[in-house]
Design a protein around this motif. Structure first.
Motif, mmCIF file in Angstrom:
data_model
loop_
_atom_site.group_PDB
_atom_site.id
_atom_site.type_symbol
_atom_site.label_atom_id
_atom_site.label_comp_id
_atom_site.label_asym_id
_atom_site.label_seq_id
_atom_site.Cartn_x
_atom_site.Cartn_y
_atom_site.Cartn_z
ATOM 1 N N GLU A 1 0.822 -1.210 0.000
ATOM 2 C CA GLU A 1 0.000 0.000 0.000
ATOM 3 C C GLU A 1 0.855 1.259 0.000
ATOM 4 O O GLU A 1 0.460 2.279 -0.554
ATOM 5 N N ARG A 2 2.028 1.193 0.624
ATOM 6 C CA ARG A 2 2.937 2.353 0.596
ATOM 7 C C ARG A 2 3.380 2.683 -0.824
ATOM 8 O O ARG A 2 3.574 3.855 -1.166
ATOM 9 N N GLY A 3 3.540 1.652 -1.636
ATOM 10 C CA GLY A 3 3.975 1.881 -3.007
ATOM 11 C C GLY A 3 2.848 1.977 -4.007
ATOM 12 O O GLY A 3 3.101 2.056 -5.224
ATOM 13 N N VAL B 1 -0.589 7.643 5.785
ATOM 14 C CA VAL B 1 -0.429 6.340 6.427
ATOM 15 C C VAL B 1 -1.733 5.898 7.079
ATOM 16 O O VAL B 1 -2.160 4.740 6.941
ATOM 17 N N ARG B 2 -2.388 6.821 7.761
ATOM 18 C CA ARG B 2 -3.602 6.453 8.500
ATOM 19 C C ARG B 2 -4.784 6.191 7.573
ATOM 20 O O ARG B 2 -5.517 5.216 7.754
ATOM 21 N N ARG C 1 -5.495 1.619 6.422
ATOM 22 C CA ARG C 1 -6.902 1.233 6.200
ATOM 23 C C ARG C 1 -7.030 0.234 5.063
ATOM 24 O O ARG C 1 -7.695 -0.801 5.192
ATOM 25 N N ASN C 2 -6.394 0.505 3.934
ATOM 26 C CA ASN C 2 -6.514 -0.393 2.785
ATOM 27 C C ASN C 2 -5.779 -1.714 3.004
ATOM 28 O O ASN C 2 -6.180 -2.746 2.460
ATOM 29 N N SER C 3 -4.724 -1.688 3.781
ATOM 30 C CA SER C 3 -3.957 -2.923 4.007
ATOM 31 C C SER C 3 -4.657 -3.871 4.967
ATOM 32 O O SER C 3 -4.275 -5.038 5.072
ATOM 33 N N MET C 4 -5.670 -3.391 5.671
ATOM 34 C CA MET C 4 -6.337 -4.226 6.668
ATOM 35 C C MET C 4 -7.287 -5.262 6.063
ATOM 36 O O MET C 4 -7.723 -6.182 6.756
ATOM 37 N N LEU D 1 -16.762 -7.315 9.141
ATOM 38 C CA LEU D 1 -15.651 -6.381 9.299
ATOM 39 C C LEU D 1 -15.140 -5.911 7.945
ATOM 40 O O LEU D 1 -14.753 -4.749 7.780
ATOM 41 N N TYR D 2 -15.135 -6.808 6.982
ATOM 42 C CA TYR D 2 -14.796 -6.428 5.609
ATOM 43 C C TYR D 2 -15.690 -5.288 5.143
ATOM 44 O O TYR D 2 -15.229 -4.286 4.601
#
Length: 311
Positions: A202-204, A222-223, A228-231, A298-299
């Motif tokens: 997600e960082r890239g 980051v927040r 959020r997307n990586s969860m 949760l998804y």
């Protein structure tokens, strides 16, 4: 509508699983009447009386239906070993297993996701140390981890008790700390690795890079974007591992001599106590089903678009 469909799917899975559990027990070698007579030679009249008492002469589907109706009413039958109500046996042992699983799940979420996020956001020594630690945690079997923890923190240092579940909330937490650590260690390691990978992807990603290029503060990126997307993939793997903790707890309960449903299941299988085995199997299936339902919900909470895709 999304929740209703998930609930209906859960009900269908539970019904199908209950049928398989019931059928598998009667397909296994041996029979209840053979266990009850303990290998003694008895007359055909005695065997007929036993079969009539436990409704073993009824058609299979009739036996399954009667058993299912009783289970829905909270009646799991009588233990063939000690003639005690199975519900009472489970009620005495479920609190230990559920508390052990709950403590292990908390450790997985805190340390697995926490260390994964740290490793994903930081490079250098911190990242390498967390990777090395997660590799060690994943490589150590649960039973061996339990032995190491007992040897160090119970025998050598005397910080925690070696066996028993304790009485009262705080005493039980103290007794279950080492078992929970041993149970959560492999799962926390896997969650940490997957969280780290997801964070770095997600960082890239394009939207994160564009947000930084537009001058958005890194902490906000980051927040709102990275974590959020990586969860989404992390939620799936956490749910699967937490659901599997109940099955994995059997090894830990045996190692620490805990009075949970794990040791009860082992004894029931050895003694061919069908009613107890069936009841615990249904509990395991229900736990997996409920956990999968919670993961789906949760998804949908993390990404509302999932409701339309997964419905």
């Amino acid at each position: 509508m999304f929740i209703v469909r998930r609930l209906l799917a859960l009900v269908g899975v539970l019904i199908a699983s209950s049928f398989l559990v019931f059928a598998a027990m009667y397909a296994a070698p041996g029979s209840p009447e053979n266990f009850l007579v303990q290998g003694r030679t008895v007359s055909p009249d005695v065997l007929a009386a036993i079969r009539q008492q436990y409704s073993l002469d009824d058609p299979f589907l009739v036996r399954y239906w009667n058993w299912l109706v009783n289970v829905l009413q909270g009646n799991f039958g009588l233990s063939l070993t000690n003639r005690q109500d199975v519900g009472e046996l489970l009620a005495n042992r479920l609190p230990t297993t559920f508390m052990l699983v709950a403590m292990a799940a908390i450790l997985i979420v805190i340390f697995g996701i926490g260390l994964g996020v740290i490793a994903g956001l930081r490079d250098g020594v911190v990242d390498k140390v967390i990777i090395l630690t997660s590799n060690l945690g994943f490589a150590i079997p649960t039973f061996f981890a339990a032995l190491i923890l007992m040897s160090i923190f119970s025998v050598s240092l005397g910080w925690f008790p070696v066996f028993g579940s304790g009485e009262g909330f705080l005493d039980r937490v103290w007794h279950l700390t080492l078992p929970a650590v041993a149970l959560s260690l492999p799962s926390a390691a896997v969650v940490a690795r997957i969280t780290r990978t997801s964070i770095r992807e997600e960082r890239g990603s394009e939207h994160s890079v564009m947000a930084v290029a537009r001058g958005v503060r890194n902490a906000l990126v980051v927040r709102r974007h990275v974590i959020r997307n990586s969860m989404l993939p992390v939620t799936t793997i956490v749910g699967v591992h937490i659901a599997g903790l109940i099955a994995g707890s059997f090894v830990v309960e045996y190692a620490f001599t805990l009075d949970g449903i794990g040791t009860l299941l082992v004894n029931a299988v050895q003694r061919k106590d069908f009613a107890v085995v069936q009841a615990i199997a249904i509990i395991l299936v229900a736990a997996f089903g409920v956990m999968n339902l919670l993961v789906d919900l949760l998804y949908a909470a993390i990404d509302p678009r999932v409701r339309g895709v997964r419905a």
